[in-house]
Scaffold this motif. Structure first.
Motif, PDB file in Angstrom:
ATOM      1  N   UNK A  96       0.853  -1.186   0.000  1.00 22.77           N
ATOM      2  CA  UNK A  96       0.000   0.000   0.000  1.00 22.77           C
ATOM      3  C   UNK A  96       0.891   1.239   0.000  1.00 22.77           C
ATOM      4  N   UNK A  97       0.577   2.191  -0.906  1.00 25.28           N
ATOM      5  CA  UNK A  97       1.389   3.398  -0.955  1.00 25.28           C
ATOM      6  C   UNK A  97       1.224   4.207   0.334  1.00 25.28           C
ATOM      7  N   UNK A  98       2.322   4.777   0.809  1.00 27.08           N
ATOM      8  CA  UNK A  98       2.278   5.636   1.990  1.00 27.08           C
ATOM      9  C   UNK A  98       1.714   7.007   1.595  1.00 27.08           C
ATOM     10  N   UNK A  99       1.141   7.754   2.553  1.00 26.47           N
ATOM     11  CA  UNK A  99       0.563   9.065   2.235  1.00 26.47           C
ATOM     12  C   UNK A  99       1.551  10.066   1.626  1.00 26.47           C
ATOM     13  N   UNK A 100       2.848   9.901   1.916  1.00 22.26           N
ATOM     14  CA  UNK A 100       3.837  10.819   1.335  1.00 22.26           C
ATOM     15  C   UNK A 100       4.338  10.347  -0.027  1.00 22.26           C
ATOM     16  N   UNK A 101       3.768   9.250  -0.528  1.00 18.01           N
ATOM     17  CA  UNK A 101       4.179   8.726  -1.831  1.00 18.01           C
ATOM     18  C   UNK A 101       3.157   8.997  -2.922  1.00 18.01           C
ATOM     19  N   UNK A 102       2.040   9.618  -2.542  1.00 17.78           N
ATOM     20  CA  UNK A 102       1.022   9.992  -3.529  1.00 17.78           C
ATOM     21  C   UNK A 102       0.511  11.396  -3.209  1.00 17.78           C
ATOM     22  N   UNK A 103       0.094  12.099  -4.253  1.00 24.07           N
ATOM     23  CA  UNK A 103      -0.492  13.426  -4.086  1.00 24.07           C
ATOM     24  C   UNK A 103      -1.936  13.391  -4.548  1.00 24.07           C
ATOM     25  N   UNK A 104      -2.752  14.207  -3.928  1.00 27.32           N
ATOM     26  CA  UNK A 104      -4.133  14.366  -4.372  1.00 27.32           C
ATOM     27  C   UNK A 104      -4.245  15.702  -5.082  1.00 27.32           C
ATOM     28  N   UNK A 105      -4.635  15.653  -6.340  1.00 23.79           N
ATOM     29  CA  UNK A 105      -4.810  16.861  -7.136  1.00 23.79           C
ATOM     30  C   UNK A 105      -6.295  17.077  -7.410  1.00 23.79           C
ATOM     31  N   UNK A 106      -6.753  18.294  -7.203  1.00 27.40           N
ATOM     32  CA  UNK A 106      -8.136  18.658  -7.513  1.00 27.40           C
ATOM     33  C   UNK A 106      -8.098  19.768  -8.559  1.00 27.40           C
ATOM     34  N   UNK A 107      -9.079  19.752  -9.454  1.00 32.30           N
ATOM     35  CA  UNK A 107      -9.046  20.669 -10.586  1.00 32.30           C
ATOM     36  C   UNK A 107     -10.454  21.009 -11.034  1.00 32.30           C
ATOM     37  N   UNK A 112     -10.902  15.097  -9.355  1.00 29.39           N
ATOM     38  CA  UNK A 112      -9.897  14.797  -8.337  1.00 29.39           C
ATOM     39  C   UNK A 112      -9.182  13.511  -8.722  1.00 29.39           C
ATOM     40  N   UNK A 113      -7.893  13.464  -8.415  1.00 30.23           N
ATOM     41  CA  UNK A 113      -7.108  12.327  -8.889  1.00 30.23           C
ATOM     42  C   UNK A 113      -5.865  12.155  -8.030  1.00 30.23           C
ATOM     43  N   UNK A 114      -5.478  10.905  -7.779  1.00 32.27           N
ATOM     44  CA  UNK A 114      -4.222  10.607  -7.104  1.00 32.27           C
ATOM     45  C   UNK A 114      -3.088  10.561  -8.122  1.00 32.27           C
ATOM     46  N   UNK A 115      -1.940  11.111  -7.744  1.00 28.16           N
ATOM     47  CA  UNK A 115      -0.778  11.151  -8.624  1.00 28.16           C
ATOM     48  C   UNK A 115       0.419  10.578  -7.884  1.00 28.16           C
ATOM     49  N   UNK A 116       1.232   9.736  -8.550  1.00 29.37           N
ATOM     50  CA  UNK A 116       2.426   9.207  -7.895  1.00 29.37           C
ATOM     51  C   UNK A 116       3.407  10.322  -7.541  1.00 29.37           C
ATOM     52  N   UNK A 117       3.975  10.273  -6.354  1.00 26.39           N
ATOM     53  CA  UNK A 117       4.954  11.274  -5.917  1.00 26.39           C
ATOM     54  C   UNK A 117       6.237  10.626  -5.409  1.00 26.39           C
ATOM     55  N   UNK A 118       6.223   9.306  -5.233  1.00 30.63           N
ATOM     56  CA  UNK A 118       7.380   8.644  -4.629  1.00 30.63           C
ATOM     57  C   UNK A 118       8.592   8.590  -5.529  1.00 30.63           C
ATOM     58  N   UNK A 119       8.361   8.559  -6.855  1.00 29.35           N
ATOM     59  CA  UNK A 119       9.464   8.574  -7.801  1.00 29.35           C
ATOM     60  C   UNK A 119      10.328   7.333  -7.771  1.00 29.35           C
ATOM     61  N   UNK A 120      11.596   7.537  -8.044  1.00 28.74           N
ATOM     62  CA  UNK A 120      12.566   6.458  -8.243  1.00 28.74           C
ATOM     63  C   UNK A 120      12.579   5.459  -7.087  1.00 28.74           C
ATOM     64  N   UNK A 121      12.490   5.969  -5.881  1.00 31.43           N
ATOM     65  CA  UNK A 121      12.623   5.098  -4.706  1.00 31.43           C
ATOM     66  C   UNK A 121      11.402   4.216  -4.464  1.00 31.43           C
TER      67      UNK A 121
END
Length: 431
Positions: free
Chosen positions: A176-187, A279-288
């Protein structure tokens, strides 16, 4: 649905459709499965489409694709509560073919792109949810859907089902992705007359602007606000990590309203009629946090593989390239009839040798650095604004005295050594 395919692609976003298009073009039998009513109905991104990666798939696509405007200017705003420091690049060469990037509306673009894959020979099935991968003797051999008698088989299954890929998780490719590994974007998509957009953003017809906003746009949290100009609408939105939202107890809609009502932003969005809220979740964790990419009979692409460069806000280009590389890998495997993890692992190697792997590696510590050190957006952006205010206010104070005052303010909180350390950490994170 009882026939066997060479490739089943789960998800008709940029990664999945790129894979389906390329595989079908190479003569493979392709099934493209989309859970939405049509491709794009459930897909969200800020609205920037990068030219090069799609042109490698469909040459000169801009002559027929439903693009909005070629982007000729990229602006960066560093916001305090009642001011902003700005920088930008505007190049009219970007207004000419072959262009650099475009604004798009996903509901229109994704539908068109999937239709192009169908023209190449892919079979598109909408309103179908893939509930799990079918695994036999440790090898993925197909997918199970929510349709009656909905088991479908293929030599390879490509997972392009987005950041919260339940299928990859079921296979044990990631936790499960950690909260600091995904961003929530609203538009919101706001309708505005084309003439009004041109006047407000100082462009002509068929010229677009992208605006990225930092600092007070996110209440000083790690993330960005944005405005992208379409033909007769604008996309305005904001995104920050889930961990930041939880920590500050922020509601996504409230954050978007804060952006729209900011005194530096409000004149650009004034009078806009809301057409869509997304609204959408976006990956933020990157390479790691890149998960396992390949298994026996399965490949992971796009957002499902965490292929997003959060620093440059690039995702659709990485998605398309990864989908194309996946299709090319499968076509080569088809020649030998070997769809094992060992055979498909050339996909992983090529990903890491491409701009995808290299850019993700370059910025692998950036998101963590800026989240763990909130002073960059909460302290230094306001200080930047205060410094500009002090220096450009004509009040009879000698410029030497102004410079001393600015330096004193910049070092008051963390000292000269602390400031130097922060600048070094930031440089190291993005170098």
């Amino acid at each position: 649905m009882s026939e066997k395919f060479d490739v089943i692609v789960v998800g008709a976003g940029p990664a999945g459709t790129s894979c389906a298009y390329t595989a079908a073009q190479k003569g493979l039998k392709v099934l493209l499965i989309e859970r939405g009513e049509y491709p794009g109905s459930k897909n969200v991104m800020g609205g920037i489409l990068y030219r090069k990666q799609l042109e490698e798939i469909i040459p000169e696509f801009w002559h027929e694709a439903p693009i909005e405007r070629p982007v000729v200017e990229q602006r960066f705003w560093f916001l305090d509560k009642e001011s902003m420091v700005t920088t930008s690049y505007k190049g009219l060469e970007w207004a000419k073919e072959p262009y650099n990037n475009f604004t798009v509306l996903r509901a229109k673009f994704d539908k068109w792109f999937a239709e192009k894959a169908v023209e190449q020979g892919a079979l598109l099935i909408n309103e179908t949810v893939v509930t799990e991968c079918i695994v036999e003797d440790g090898k993925v051999v197909g997918v199970r859907t929510d349709r009656p008698d909905g088991d479908v088989y293929a030599d390879v299954v490509v997972l392009a089902d987005g950041v919260n890929s339940l299928l990859a998780k079921q296979l044990g490719f990631h936790k499960e992705w950690k909260p600091n590994e995904v961003a929530l974007t609203v538009m919101e998509v706001l309708k505005l007359p084309s003439k009004t957009i041109n006047e407000r953003f100082n462009v002509q017809n068929n010229q677009g602007v992208s605006v990225e906003m930092f600092g007070d746009a996110t209440h000083g949290l790690l993330g960005t606000g944005f405005i992208y100009t379409n033909k007769d609408s604008i996309n305005v939105g904001v995104g920050t990590t889930l961990s930041s939202m939880i920590k500050k107890k922020l509601k996504p809609y409230d954050l978007l309203e804060h952006v729209k009502n900011h005194p530096m932003i409000q004149p650009y969005v004034e009078g806009g009629e809301t057409l869509e809220y997304l609204a959408h979740l976006i990956p933020e964790g990157g390479y790691n946090t890149v998960p396992k990419l390949v298994g026996d009979g399965v490949i992971v692409t796009g957002d499902a593989a965490q292929f997003v460069n959060a620093i440059h806000r690039e995702g659709s280009n990485m998605a398309m390239s990864s989908g194309k590389i996946a299709a090319e890998t499968i076509a080569k495997a088809k020649e030998t009839g070997d769809f094992s993890e060992r055979s498909l692992d050339s996909y992983r190697t090529e990903i890491y040798d491409s701009f995808i792997g290299k850019d993700l590696k370059k910025y692998k510590d950036a998101a963590h650095t800026f989240e763990e050190n909130p002073q960059y957006f909460q302290e230094y952006v306001p200080l930047m604004n205060q410094a500009m205010n002090t220096f450009f206010t004509v009040d009879g104070t000698p410029k030497w005295d102004k410079q001393k005052k600015i330096i004193a303010k910049m070092t008051a909180g963390r000292g000269k050594i602390g400031l130097a350390k922060d600048m070094y950490k930031a440089w190291k994170a993005v170098k």
